[in-house]
Scaffold this motif. Structure first.
Motif, PDB file in Angstrom:
ATOM      1  N   LEU A 226      -3.425 -59.416 -16.586  1.00  0.00           N
ATOM      2  CA  LEU A 226      -4.203 -59.292 -17.882  1.00  0.00           C
ATOM      3  C   LEU A 226      -4.967 -60.683 -18.024  1.00  0.00           C
ATOM      4  CD1 LEU A 226      -1.223 -58.492 -20.120  1.00  0.00           C
ATOM      5  CD2 LEU A 226      -2.755 -56.885 -19.011  1.00  0.00           C
ATOM      6  N   ALA A 227      -4.361 -61.662 -17.494  1.00  0.00           N
ATOM      7  CA  ALA A 227      -5.573 -63.053 -17.568  1.00  0.00           C
ATOM      8  C   ALA A 227      -5.162 -64.060 -16.487  1.00  0.00           C
ATOM      9  CB  ALA A 227      -5.417 -63.628 -19.018  1.00  0.00           C
ATOM     10  N   PHE A 228      -5.977 -65.053 -16.305  1.00  0.00           N
ATOM     11  CA  PHE A 228      -5.741 -66.079 -15.670  1.00  0.00           C
ATOM     12  C   PHE A 228      -5.971 -67.376 -16.298  1.00  0.00           C
ATOM     13  CE2 PHE A 228      -7.485 -69.245 -12.495  1.00  0.00           C
ATOM     14  CZ  PHE A 228      -6.395 -69.505 -11.600  1.00  0.00           C
ATOM     15  N   ASP A 229      -5.278 -68.288 -16.268  1.00  0.00           N
ATOM     16  CA  ASP A 229      -5.378 -69.829 -16.540  1.00  0.00           C
ATOM     17  C   ASP A 229      -4.387 -70.736 -15.860  1.00  0.00           C
ATOM     18  OD1 ASP A 229      -5.538 -72.148 -18.118  1.00  0.00           O
ATOM     19  OD2 ASP A 229      -4.731 -71.328 -19.789  1.00  0.00           O
ATOM     20  N   THR A 230      -4.714 -70.984 -14.707  1.00  0.00           N
ATOM     21  CA  THR A 230      -3.997 -71.452 -13.722  1.00  0.00           C
ATOM     22  C   THR A 230      -2.750 -70.676 -13.071  1.00  0.00           C
ATOM     23  OG1 THR A 230      -2.488 -73.031 -14.959  1.00  0.00           O
ATOM     24  CG2 THR A 230      -4.688 -73.814 -14.383  1.00  0.00           C
ATOM     25  N   TRP A 231      -1.906 -69.934 -13.947  1.00  0.00           N
ATOM     26  CA  TRP A 231      -1.132 -68.990 -13.787  1.00  0.00           C
ATOM     27  C   TRP A 231      -1.851 -67.724 -14.174  1.00  0.00           C
ATOM     28  CZ3 TRP A 231       4.717 -70.115 -14.594  1.00  0.00           C
ATOM     29  CH2 TRP A 231       5.142 -71.438 -14.155  1.00  0.00           C
ATOM     30  N   TYR A 232      -1.101 -66.653 -13.930  1.00  0.00           N
ATOM     31  CA  TYR A 232      -1.535 -65.083 -14.061  1.00  0.00           C
ATOM     32  C   TYR A 232      -0.711 -64.813 -15.313  1.00  0.00           C
ATOM     33  CZ  TYR A 232      -4.496 -65.342 -10.158  1.00  0.00           C
ATOM     34  OH  TYR A 232      -5.512 -65.492  -8.899  1.00  0.00           O
ATOM     35  N   GLN A 233      -1.271 -64.071 -16.502  1.00  0.00           N
ATOM     36  CA  GLN A 233      -0.405 -63.443 -17.085  1.00  0.00           C
ATOM     37  C   GLN A 233      -0.225 -61.915 -16.962  1.00  0.00           C
ATOM     38  OE1 GLN A 233      -2.203 -62.424 -21.021  1.00  0.00           O
ATOM     39  NE2 GLN A 233      -0.633 -62.938 -22.157  1.00  0.00           N
ATOM     40  N   VAL A 234       0.901 -61.356 -16.601  1.00  0.00           N
ATOM     41  CA  VAL A 234       1.211 -59.892 -16.255  1.00  0.00           C
ATOM     42  C   VAL A 234       1.918 -58.981 -17.204  1.00  0.00           C
ATOM     43  CG1 VAL A 234       0.951 -60.772 -13.970  1.00  0.00           C
ATOM     44  CG2 VAL A 234       3.128 -60.458 -15.090  1.00  0.00           C
ATOM     45  N   GLN A 235       1.737 -57.924 -16.928  1.00  0.00           N
ATOM     46  CA  GLN A 235       2.528 -56.898 -17.818  1.00  0.00           C
ATOM     47  C   GLN A 235       3.350 -56.181 -16.850  1.00  0.00           C
ATOM     48  OE1 GLN A 235       0.321 -53.863 -20.211  1.00  0.00           O
ATOM     49  NE2 GLN A 235       1.584 -54.316 -22.089  1.00  0.00           N
ATOM     50  N   THR A 236       4.445 -55.675 -17.381  1.00  0.00           N
ATOM     51  CA  THR A 236       5.562 -54.977 -16.390  1.00  0.00           C
ATOM     52  C   THR A 236       5.685 -53.709 -16.905  1.00  0.00           C
ATOM     53  OG1 THR A 236       7.472 -55.902 -17.800  1.00  0.00           O
ATOM     54  CG2 THR A 236       6.938 -57.280 -16.157  1.00  0.00           C
ATOM     55  N   PRO A 237       6.264 -52.893 -15.718  1.00  0.00           N
ATOM     56  CA  PRO A 237       6.459 -51.512 -16.280  1.00  0.00           C
ATOM     57  C   PRO A 237       7.190 -51.219 -17.916  1.00  0.00           C
ATOM     58  CG  PRO A 237       6.788 -52.128 -13.816  1.00  0.00           C
ATOM     59  CD  PRO A 237       6.900 -53.394 -14.614  1.00  0.00           C
ATOM     60  N   ASP A 238       8.105 -52.077 -18.175  1.00  0.00           N
ATOM     61  CA  ASP A 238       8.538 -51.773 -19.414  1.00  0.00           C
ATOM     62  C   ASP A 238       7.657 -52.572 -20.649  1.00  0.00           C
ATOM     63  OD1 ASP A 238       8.958 -54.432 -19.052  1.00  0.00           O
ATOM     64  OD2 ASP A 238      11.405 -54.583 -18.929  1.00  0.00           O
ATOM     65  N   ASP A 239       6.232 -52.705 -20.374  1.00  0.00           N
ATOM     66  CA  ASP A 239       5.239 -53.243 -20.951  1.00  0.00           C
ATOM     67  C   ASP A 239       5.736 -54.706 -22.001  1.00  0.00           C
ATOM     68  OD1 ASP A 239       3.574 -50.974 -20.928  1.00  0.00           O
ATOM     69  OD2 ASP A 239       4.928 -49.902 -22.247  1.00  0.00           O
ATOM     70  N   TYR A 240       6.341 -55.322 -21.062  1.00  0.00           N
ATOM     71  CA  TYR A 240       6.590 -56.779 -21.522  1.00  0.00           C
ATOM     72  C   TYR A 240       5.536 -57.704 -20.698  1.00  0.00           C
ATOM     73  CZ  TYR A 240      10.420 -59.598 -23.615  1.00  0.00           C
ATOM     74  OH  TYR A 240      11.129 -60.370 -24.815  1.00  0.00           O
ATOM     75  N   THR A 241       5.080 -58.704 -21.545  1.00  0.00           N
ATOM     76  CA  THR A 241       4.198 -59.680 -20.827  1.00  0.00           C
ATOM     77  C   THR A 241       4.644 -61.108 -20.582  1.00  0.00           C
ATOM     78  OG1 THR A 241       3.381 -60.024 -23.067  1.00  0.00           O
ATOM     79  CG2 THR A 241       2.153 -58.341 -21.851  1.00  0.00           C
ATOM     80  N   GLY A 242       4.126 -61.880 -19.796  1.00  0.00           N
ATOM     81  CA  GLY A 242       4.461 -63.148 -19.456  1.00  0.00           C
ATOM     82  C   GLY A 242       3.693 -63.680 -18.421  1.00  0.00           C
ATOM     83  N   TRP A 243       3.750 -65.110 -18.246  1.00  0.00           N
ATOM     84  CA  TRP A 243       2.940 -65.849 -17.275  1.00  0.00           C
ATOM     85  C   TRP A 243       3.561 -66.156 -16.087  1.00  0.00           C
ATOM     86  CZ3 TRP A 243      -2.130 -66.991 -18.213  1.00  0.00           C
ATOM     87  CH2 TRP A 243      -2.774 -66.478 -19.460  1.00  0.00           C
ATOM     88  N   VAL A 244       3.142 -65.839 -14.805  1.00  0.00           N
ATOM     89  CA  VAL A 244       3.791 -65.917 -13.549  1.00  0.00           C
ATOM     90  C   VAL A 244       2.808 -66.978 -12.817  1.00  0.00           C
ATOM     91  CG1 VAL A 244       4.729 -63.814 -13.612  1.00  0.00           C
ATOM     92  CG2 VAL A 244       2.555 -64.083 -12.488  1.00  0.00           C
ATOM     93  N   HIS A 245       3.758 -67.904 -12.021  1.00  0.00           N
ATOM     94  CA  HIS A 245       2.992 -68.585 -10.996  1.00  0.00           C
ATOM     95  C   HIS A 245       2.251 -67.737 -10.108  1.00  0.00           C
ATOM     96  CE1 HIS A 245       2.704 -71.411  -7.671  1.00  0.00           C
ATOM     97  NE2 HIS A 245       2.579 -72.569  -8.464  1.00  0.00           N
ATOM     98  N   PRO A 246       0.953 -68.242  -9.406  1.00  0.00           N
ATOM     99  CA  PRO A 246       0.375 -67.524  -8.398  1.00  0.00           C
ATOM    100  C   PRO A 246       1.500 -66.895  -7.192  1.00  0.00           C
ATOM    101  CG  PRO A 246      -0.952 -69.124  -9.061  1.00  0.00           C
ATOM    102  CD  PRO A 246       0.355 -69.507  -9.817  1.00  0.00           C
TER     103      PRO A 246
END
Length: 348
Positions: A88-108
């Protein structure tokens, strides 16, 4: 003293006084009026994904998602190896959305980003799924060779061949290795033998007895209460909502009878703050009902508790905050938010 001299002295004093006053006032007279300083608008950080790689696949055995892009931020959930996600977005980490529609930031390091074509190719490729709670991918087809990565139950890797008792596999980032057929199974074979009834889910639930509680965890390495329930279902190829407060909104709602006669083994039972005239209920815990007043849940660790006062496993605290039950299994692939992975849009 003559009048003329006196007059000259008075003029001199007046002149001196005037000069002193002028010296004092001059800086203020000459000082410029303050100029209006323009207020700069804050620069909006561009977090959009511009390279076309707004899809990804999880590249670690267990990937932690956090509330903000920082290692010290609170963890919100986890995703497992091979799981497709949206970027979804990038700010040194990536914001992602999972198959259960949960979102969070992950290290690259946690994901491998892909174009839509690469993502579709990954989803269509033959894969193995890890069926044991813990395992290892080795560099060669023997367990004495170097470790490539650990794996946990539910991880998925591309299947590229077989050598002896080992499957040759490929990671999302292109690494290769070998995993024992005692630890993993081709997904097509696994699905054919897979059971999705309540008794099978309960059997899987027991395999995690004593596993540690971990806030936001959804894997065999540690699970919170809803992450534990979600993991049970995922090990049977089913995706359900991530949080207890979301689980209560799907399936069949059941008001629990005083003798528990209207709930069945495999039903989910929920706990929390009961509603009052002043405030709504608050769901904060979930377990799986086993029958005879007992349930299994993750609280401190995975263990069995009882709602019956005369049972040695009686859990008075949770009895006092028991809310209701939800039956989910009959609604898989029939209701939004409840599906098998072959029906989930992230996997297709």
């Amino acid at each position: 003293m003559t009048k003329k001299k006196l007059l000259l002295m008075m003029c001199g004093v007046s002149l001196l006084t005037a000069l002193v006053v002028l010296a004092i006032m001059l800086p203020f007279v000459l000082k410029e009026e303050p100029q209006q300083t323009a207020v700069e608008e804050p620069v909006q950080k561009d977090t959009a994904i511009h390279d076309g790689k707004d899809y990804a696949v999880v590249n670690l055995s267990v990937c932690n998602l956090r509330e903000t892009p920082n290692f010290t931020a609170e963890m919100s959930t986890q995703a497992l190896m091979g799981m497709p996600v949206k970027v979804l977005a990038f700010d040194t980490w990536y914001q992602v959305q999972t198959p259960d529609d949960y979102t969070g930031w992950v290290h690259p390091v946690g994901i491998w980003r892909m174009t839509k074509a690469e993502y579709d190719a990954w989803n269509k490729a033959d894969k193995v799924t890890v069926t044991k709670h813990f395992g290892t991918v080795y560099a060669e087809a023997n367990d004495a060779s170097a470790t490539v990565s650990d794996v946990v139950a539910g991880d998925r890797l591309k299947l590229t061949g077989k050598k002896g008792s080992f499957y040759q596999v490929e990671f999302p980032d292109g690494r290769t290795g070998f995993v024992s057929d005692k630890v993993a199974q081709p997904i097509n074979e696994w699905r054919k033998a897979l059971k999705q009834d309540a008794a099978s889910l309960i059997e899987t639930a027991y395999t995690m007895m004593g596993f540690p509680y971990m806030w936001a965890g959804t894997s065999s390495k540690g699970m919170d209460c809803s992450g534990y329930i979600r993991n049970i279902y995922y090990m049977h190829d089913m995706i359900i909502p991530r949080d207890a407060s979301q689980m209560v909104k799907v399936g069949q709602h059941i008001e629990i009878a005083p003798d528990y006669s209207n709930i069945e083994p495999g039903d989910l039972i929920f706990f929390g703050r009961k509603a009052t005239p002043e405030r709504k209920e608050g769901v904060s815990h979930v377990g799986m009902y086993l029958g005879n007043g007992r349930f299994i849940h993750s609280q401190g660790n995975v263990h069995v508790s009882s709602l019956l006062p005369d049972d040695e496993l009686f859990d008075e605290m949770n009895l006092n905050r028991l809310l209701y039950a939800v039956r989910i299994l009959p609604y898989i692939n029939k209701e939004a938010g409840l599906n098998t992975t072959d029906k989930n849009p992230y996997y297709n």
